[in-house]
Design a protein around this motif. Sequence first.
Motif, PDB file in Angstrom:
ATOM      1  N   GLN A   1       0.868  -1.168   0.000  1.00  0.00           N
ATOM      2  CA  GLN A   1       0.000   0.000   0.000  1.00  0.00           C
ATOM      3  C   GLN A   1       0.907   1.221   0.000  1.00  0.00           C
ATOM      4  O   GLN A   1       2.012   1.197   0.564  1.00  0.00           O
ATOM      5  N   LEU A   2       0.458   2.301  -0.603  1.00  0.00           N
ATOM      6  CA  LEU A   2       1.300   3.490  -0.750  1.00  0.00           C
ATOM      7  C   LEU A   2       1.889   3.967   0.574  1.00  0.00           C
ATOM      8  O   LEU A   2       3.086   4.228   0.665  1.00  0.00           O
ATOM      9  N   GLN A   3       1.073   4.063   1.592  1.00  0.00           N
ATOM     10  CA  GLN A   3       1.569   4.561   2.882  1.00  0.00           C
ATOM     11  C   GLN A   3       2.662   3.647   3.441  1.00  0.00           C
ATOM     12  O   GLN A   3       3.690   4.112   3.932  1.00  0.00           O
ATOM     13  N   GLU A   4       2.452   2.341   3.330  1.00  0.00           N
ATOM     14  CA  GLU A   4       3.455   1.385   3.802  1.00  0.00           C
ATOM     15  C   GLU A   4       4.736   1.512   2.973  1.00  0.00           C
ATOM     16  O   GLU A   4       5.852   1.476   3.520  1.00  0.00           O
ATOM     17  N   ALA A   5       4.596   1.668   1.649  1.00  0.00           N
ATOM     18  CA  ALA A   5       5.763   1.795   0.779  1.00  0.00           C
ATOM     19  C   ALA A   5       6.550   3.057   1.117  1.00  0.00           C
ATOM     20  O   ALA A   5       7.781   3.048   1.104  1.00  0.00           O
ATOM     21  N   LYS A   6       5.845   4.145   1.445  1.00  0.00           N
ATOM     22  CA  LYS A   6       6.529   5.381   1.832  1.00  0.00           C
ATOM     23  C   LYS A   6       7.294   5.181   3.138  1.00  0.00           C
ATOM     24  O   LYS A   6       8.431   5.614   3.271  1.00  0.00           O
ATOM     25  N   ASN A   7       6.665   4.521   4.106  1.00  0.00           N
ATOM     26  CA  ASN A   7       7.298   4.314   5.405  1.00  0.00           C
ATOM     27  C   ASN A   7       8.464   3.334   5.354  1.00  0.00           C
ATOM     28  O   ASN A   7       9.372   3.402   6.174  1.00  0.00           O
ATOM     29  N   LYS A   8       8.415   2.413   4.396  1.00  0.00           N
ATOM     30  CA  LYS A   8       9.442   1.370   4.310  1.00  0.00           C
ATOM     31  C   LYS A   8      10.137   1.394   2.944  1.00  0.00           C
ATOM     32  O   LYS A   8      10.445   0.348   2.374  1.00  0.00           O
ATOM     33  N   PHE A   9      10.373   2.592   2.437  1.00  0.00           N
ATOM     34  CA  PHE A   9      10.922   2.715   1.092  1.00  0.00           C
ATOM     35  C   PHE A   9      12.223   1.935   0.906  1.00  0.00           C
ATOM     36  O   PHE A   9      12.411   1.265  -0.106  1.00  0.00           O
ATOM     37  N   SER A  10      13.103   1.988   1.874  1.00  0.00           N
ATOM     38  CA  SER A  10      14.370   1.240   1.774  1.00  0.00           C
ATOM     39  C   SER A  10      14.109  -0.252   1.619  1.00  0.00           C
ATOM     40  O   SER A  10      14.784  -0.927   0.834  1.00  0.00           O
ATOM     41  N   GLU A  11      13.141  -0.756   2.357  1.00  0.00           N
ATOM     42  CA  GLU A  11      12.798  -2.180   2.262  1.00  0.00           C
ATOM     43  C   GLU A  11      12.199  -2.501   0.888  1.00  0.00           C
ATOM     44  O   GLU A  11      12.504  -3.543   0.300  1.00  0.00           O
ATOM     45  N   VAL A  12      11.359  -1.602   0.383  1.00  0.00           N
ATOM     46  CA  VAL A  12      10.770  -1.808  -0.955  1.00  0.00           C
ATOM     47  C   VAL A  12      11.882  -1.899  -1.993  1.00  0.00           C
ATOM     48  O   VAL A  12      11.880  -2.789  -2.853  1.00  0.00           O
ATOM     49  N   VAL A  13      12.856  -0.993  -1.902  1.00  0.00           N
ATOM     50  CA  VAL A  13      13.974  -0.986  -2.844  1.00  0.00           C
ATOM     51  C   VAL A  13      14.785  -2.278  -2.723  1.00  0.00           C
ATOM     52  O   VAL A  13      15.126  -2.906  -3.728  1.00  0.00           O
ATOM     53  N   GLU A  14      15.098  -2.693  -1.507  1.00  0.00           N
ATOM     54  CA  GLU A  14      15.856  -3.936  -1.309  1.00  0.00           C
ATOM     55  C   GLU A  14      15.109  -5.138  -1.878  1.00  0.00           C
ATOM     56  O   GLU A  14      15.707  -6.015  -2.500  1.00  0.00           O
ATOM     57  N   GLU A  15      13.806  -5.190  -1.670  1.00  0.00           N
ATOM     58  CA  GLU A  15      12.997  -6.290  -2.204  1.00  0.00           C
ATOM     59  C   GLU A  15      13.011  -6.286  -3.733  1.00  0.00           C
ATOM     60  O   GLU A  15      13.068  -7.343  -4.361  1.00  0.00           O
ATOM     61  N   ALA A  16      12.963  -5.097  -4.323  1.00  0.00           N
ATOM     62  CA  ALA A  16      13.011  -4.993  -5.779  1.00  0.00           C
ATOM     63  C   ALA A  16      14.344  -5.498  -6.318  1.00  0.00           C
ATOM     64  O   ALA A  16      14.386  -6.179  -7.344  1.00  0.00           O
ATOM     65  N   ILE A  17      15.415  -5.191  -5.617  1.00  0.00           N
ATOM     66  CA  ILE A  17      16.748  -5.638  -6.041  1.00  0.00           C
ATOM     67  C   ILE A  17      16.875  -7.152  -5.895  1.00  0.00           C
ATOM     68  O   ILE A  17      17.367  -7.833  -6.795  1.00  0.00           O
ATOM     69  N   LYS A  18      16.436  -7.679  -4.767  1.00  0.00           N
ATOM     70  CA  LYS A  18      16.619  -9.099  -4.478  1.00  0.00           C
ATOM     71  C   LYS A  18      15.573 -10.012  -5.115  1.00  0.00           C
ATOM     72  O   LYS A  18      15.887 -11.127  -5.529  1.00  0.00           O
ATOM     73  N   HIS A  19      14.323  -9.551  -5.166  1.00  0.00           N
ATOM     74  CA  HIS A  19      13.233 -10.459  -5.539  1.00  0.00           C
ATOM     75  C   HIS A  19      12.398 -10.015  -6.727  1.00  0.00           C
ATOM     76  O   HIS A  19      11.421 -10.665  -7.071  1.00  0.00           O
ATOM     77  N   GLY A  20      12.739  -8.892  -7.342  1.00  0.00           N
ATOM     78  CA  GLY A  20      12.009  -8.461  -8.533  1.00  0.00           C
ATOM     79  C   GLY A  20      11.020  -7.349  -8.255  1.00  0.00           C
ATOM     80  O   GLY A  20      10.979  -6.781  -7.166  1.00  0.00           O
ATOM     81  N   PRO A  21      10.230  -7.023  -9.265  1.00  0.00           N
ATOM     82  CA  PRO A  21       9.323  -5.875  -9.202  1.00  0.00           C
ATOM     83  C   PRO A  21       8.406  -5.886  -7.976  1.00  0.00           C
ATOM     84  O   PRO A  21       7.901  -6.932  -7.575  1.00  0.00           O
ATOM     85  N   GLN A  22       8.219  -4.696  -7.409  1.00  0.00           N
ATOM     86  CA  GLN A  22       7.345  -4.510  -6.257  1.00  0.00           C
ATOM     87  C   GLN A  22       6.196  -3.589  -6.678  1.00  0.00           C
ATOM     88  O   GLN A  22       6.421  -2.494  -7.187  1.00  0.00           O
ATOM     89  N   VAL A  23       4.976  -4.035  -6.467  1.00  0.00           N
ATOM     90  CA  VAL A  23       3.791  -3.283  -6.883  1.00  0.00           C
ATOM     91  C   VAL A  23       3.329  -2.387  -5.738  1.00  0.00           C
ATOM     92  O   VAL A  23       3.251  -2.827  -4.593  1.00  0.00           O
ATOM     93  N   VAL A  24       3.019  -1.139  -6.064  1.00  0.00           N
ATOM     94  CA  VAL A  24       2.507  -0.201  -5.071  1.00  0.00           C
ATOM     95  C   VAL A  24       1.086   0.182  -5.477  1.00  0.00           C
ATOM     96  O   VAL A  24       0.834   0.520  -6.631  1.00  0.00           O
ATOM     97  N   THR A  25       0.176   0.095  -4.498  1.00  0.00           N
ATOM     98  CA  THR A  25      -1.219   0.429  -4.768  1.00  0.00           C
ATOM     99  C   THR A  25      -1.580   1.756  -4.112  1.00  0.00           C
ATOM    100  O   THR A  25      -1.025   2.135  -3.086  1.00  0.00           O
ATOM    101  N   LYS A  26      -2.521   2.445  -4.720  1.00  0.00           N
ATOM    102  CA  LYS A  26      -3.047   3.685  -4.171  1.00  0.00           C
ATOM    103  C   LYS A  26      -4.564   3.542  -4.170  1.00  0.00           C
ATOM    104  O   LYS A  26      -5.167   3.336  -5.232  1.00  0.00           O
ATOM    105  N   ARG A  27      -5.147   3.589  -2.980  1.00  0.00           N
ATOM    106  CA  ARG A  27      -6.589   3.372  -2.804  1.00  0.00           C
ATOM    107  C   ARG A  27      -7.036   2.047  -3.399  1.00  0.00           C
ATOM    108  O   ARG A  27      -8.065   1.945  -4.043  1.00  0.00           O
ATOM    109  N   GLY A  28      -6.188   1.038  -3.241  1.00  0.00           N
ATOM    110  CA  GLY A  28      -6.515  -0.312  -3.686  1.00  0.00           C
ATOM    111  C   GLY A  28      -6.275  -0.589  -5.161  1.00  0.00           C
ATOM    112  O   GLY A  28      -6.520  -1.683  -5.637  1.00  0.00           O
TER     113      GLY A  28
END
Length: 86
Positions: free
Chosen positions: A6-33
Amino acid sequence: MSRTWQLQEAKNKFSEVVEEAIKHGPQVVTKRGVETVIVISYEEYQKLILSQHKLSEFFRTSPLGDVEEELDLSRDPRSARGNIEL
């Protein structure tokens, strides 16, 4: 493994989102579902860019590229709209 954030979670954990994208591939971010953006690694981005071809190359390598018949590209001189009264 792609994950959805979810957008808010991705903003709060941006470093983790980036690491996941590097290690495990594309990360999808949703806004209002609604799936809105994808975070991908630079390496993955480069692969996408390099795999693109020019439109002219597509037509040149098309199976129809060797068609012997000439295409008639002349324009029909008749009016496409006919007579329109206003």
